[in-house]
Design a protein around this motif. Structure first.
Motif, PDB file in Angstrom:
ATOM      1  N   HIS A   1       0.859  -1.178   0.000  1.00 49.07           N
ATOM      2  CA  HIS A   1       0.000   0.000   0.000  1.00 49.07           C
ATOM      3  C   HIS A   1       0.897   1.231   0.000  1.00 49.07           C
ATOM      4  N   GLY A   2       0.314   2.396  -0.151  1.00 48.86           N
ATOM      5  CA  GLY A   2       1.043   3.653  -0.082  1.00 48.86           C
ATOM      6  C   GLY A   2       0.303   4.620   0.823  1.00 48.86           C
ATOM      7  N   HIS A   3       0.977   5.688   1.202  1.00 43.83           N
ATOM      8  CA  HIS A   3       0.371   6.722   2.039  1.00 43.83           C
ATOM      9  C   HIS A   3       0.437   8.052   1.300  1.00 43.83           C
ATOM     10  N   HIS A   4      -0.472   8.957   1.585  1.00 40.42           N
ATOM     11  CA  HIS A   4      -0.458  10.285   0.961  1.00 40.42           C
ATOM     12  C   HIS A   4       0.486  11.235   1.711  1.00 40.42           C
ATOM     13  N   PHE A   5       1.457  10.654   2.396  1.00 39.96           N
ATOM     14  CA  PHE A   5       2.477  11.408   3.121  1.00 39.96           C
ATOM     15  C   PHE A   5       3.759  10.570   3.159  1.00 39.96           C
ATOM     16  N   ALA A   6       4.886  11.241   3.344  1.00 42.64           N
ATOM     17  CA  ALA A   6       6.145  10.543   3.579  1.00 42.64           C
ATOM     18  C   ALA A   6       6.195  10.198   5.063  1.00 42.64           C
ATOM     19  N   ILE A   7       6.894   9.132   5.393  1.00 42.01           N
ATOM     20  CA  ILE A   7       7.010   8.740   6.796  1.00 42.01           C
ATOM     21  C   ILE A   7       8.464   8.403   7.114  1.00 42.01           C
ATOM     22  N   ARG A   8       8.864   8.791   8.307  1.00 39.65           N
ATOM     23  CA  ARG A   8      10.199   8.432   8.810  1.00 39.65           C
ATOM     24  C   ARG A   8      10.008   8.038  10.264  1.00 39.65           C
ATOM     25  N   GLY A   9      10.627   6.928  10.658  1.00 39.83           N
ATOM     26  CA  GLY A   9      10.441   6.453  12.014  1.00 39.83           C
ATOM     27  C   GLY A   9      11.720   5.970  12.664  1.00 39.83           C
ATOM     28  N   LEU A  10      11.748   6.091  13.961  1.00 40.55           N
ATOM     29  CA  LEU A  10      12.838   5.593  14.797  1.00 40.55           C
ATOM     30  C   LEU A  10      12.258   4.491  15.677  1.00 40.55           C
ATOM     31  N   VAL A  11      12.793   3.281  15.563  1.00 44.67           N
ATOM     32  CA  VAL A  11      12.322   2.174  16.392  1.00 44.67           C
ATOM     33  C   VAL A  11      12.897   2.351  17.796  1.00 44.67           C
ATOM     34  N   LEU A  12      12.000   2.387  18.777  1.00 41.28           N
ATOM     35  CA  LEU A  12      12.406   2.560  20.171  1.00 41.28           C
ATOM     36  C   LEU A  12      12.522   1.228  20.897  1.00 41.28           C
ATOM     37  N   ALA A  13      11.679   0.269  20.519  1.00 43.65           N
ATOM     38  CA  ALA A  13      11.676  -1.057  21.136  1.00 43.65           C
ATOM     39  C   ALA A  13      11.039  -2.039  20.165  1.00 43.65           C
ATOM     40  N   GLY A  14      11.425  -3.308  20.279  1.00 43.72           N
ATOM     41  CA  GLY A  14      10.846  -4.334  19.418  1.00 43.72           C
ATOM     42  C   GLY A  14      11.452  -4.305  18.028  1.00 43.72           C
ATOM     43  N   SER A  15      10.673  -4.797  17.064  1.00 44.51           N
ATOM     44  CA  SER A  15      11.145  -4.813  15.675  1.00 44.51           C
ATOM     45  C   SER A  15      10.025  -4.434  14.726  1.00 44.51           C
ATOM     46  N   PHE A  16      10.418  -3.763  13.643  1.00 42.43           N
ATOM     47  CA  PHE A  16       9.486  -3.268  12.638  1.00 42.43           C
ATOM     48  C   PHE A  16      10.105  -3.560  11.283  1.00 42.43           C
ATOM     49  N   THR A  17       9.373  -4.248  10.427  1.00 37.72           N
ATOM     50  CA  THR A  17       9.898  -4.653   9.116  1.00 37.72           C
ATOM     51  C   THR A  17       9.184  -3.895   8.016  1.00 37.72           C
ATOM     52  N   VAL A  18       9.963  -3.340   7.092  1.00 37.46           N
ATOM     53  CA  VAL A  18       9.427  -2.630   5.937  1.00 37.46           C
ATOM     54  C   VAL A  18       9.924  -3.341   4.681  1.00 37.46           C
ATOM     55  N   THR A  19       8.986  -3.631   3.782  1.00 35.97           N
ATOM     56  CA  THR A  19       9.335  -4.207   2.490  1.00 35.97           C
ATOM     57  C   THR A  19       8.973  -3.188   1.423  1.00 35.97           C
ATOM     58  N   GLN A  20       9.988  -2.777   0.648  1.00 35.85           N
ATOM     59  CA  GLN A  20       9.766  -1.872  -0.476  1.00 35.85           C
ATOM     60  C   GLN A  20      10.829  -2.140  -1.520  1.00 35.85           C
ATOM     61  N   ASP A  21      10.442  -1.979  -2.774  1.00 41.13           N
ATOM     62  CA  ASP A  21      11.353  -2.233  -3.896  1.00 41.13           C
ATOM     63  C   ASP A  21      11.939  -3.649  -3.820  1.00 41.13           C
TER      64      ASP A  21
END
Length: 90
Positions: A32-52
């Motif tokens: 999916h996409g968002h109508h905004f850019a996003i930038r994040g800092l992981v503070l705890a745990g894990s977050f996975t992003v799949t792109q390209d």
């Protein structure tokens, strides 16, 4: 990077909505996409992003970014995640 510096950088780069999110574990949402850019800092745990066709898992202290309208998928690791995120609208 500490949260104060990260938040200051977000503001300097035009990210107007900044919040800390506590995310429950979950599989990907599907591309999916968002109508905004996003930038994040992981503070705890894990977050996975799949792109390209590239899947990257981010842990505490790591920063991820997704451009506005860029197709991507995101999932939260089994322990959940806390993420400081900023949104930038065109």
């Amino acid at each position: 990077m500490n949260t104060s510096d990260f938040e200051a950088n977000l503001k300097a780069d035009g990210y107007s909505e900044i919040e800390t999110q506590s995310l429950q574990p979950r599989p990907g949402k599907g591309h999916h996409g968002h109508h905004f850019a996003i930038r994040g800092l992981v503070l705890a745990g894990s977050f996975t992003v799949t792109q390209d066709n590239r899947r990257v898992t981010y842990g505490p202290g790591e920063i991820f970014a997704v451009a506005q309208d860029h197709p991507h998928d995101e999932e939260v690791g089994p322990e959940g995640a806390r993420v400081l995120v900023g949104r930038k609208y065109a």
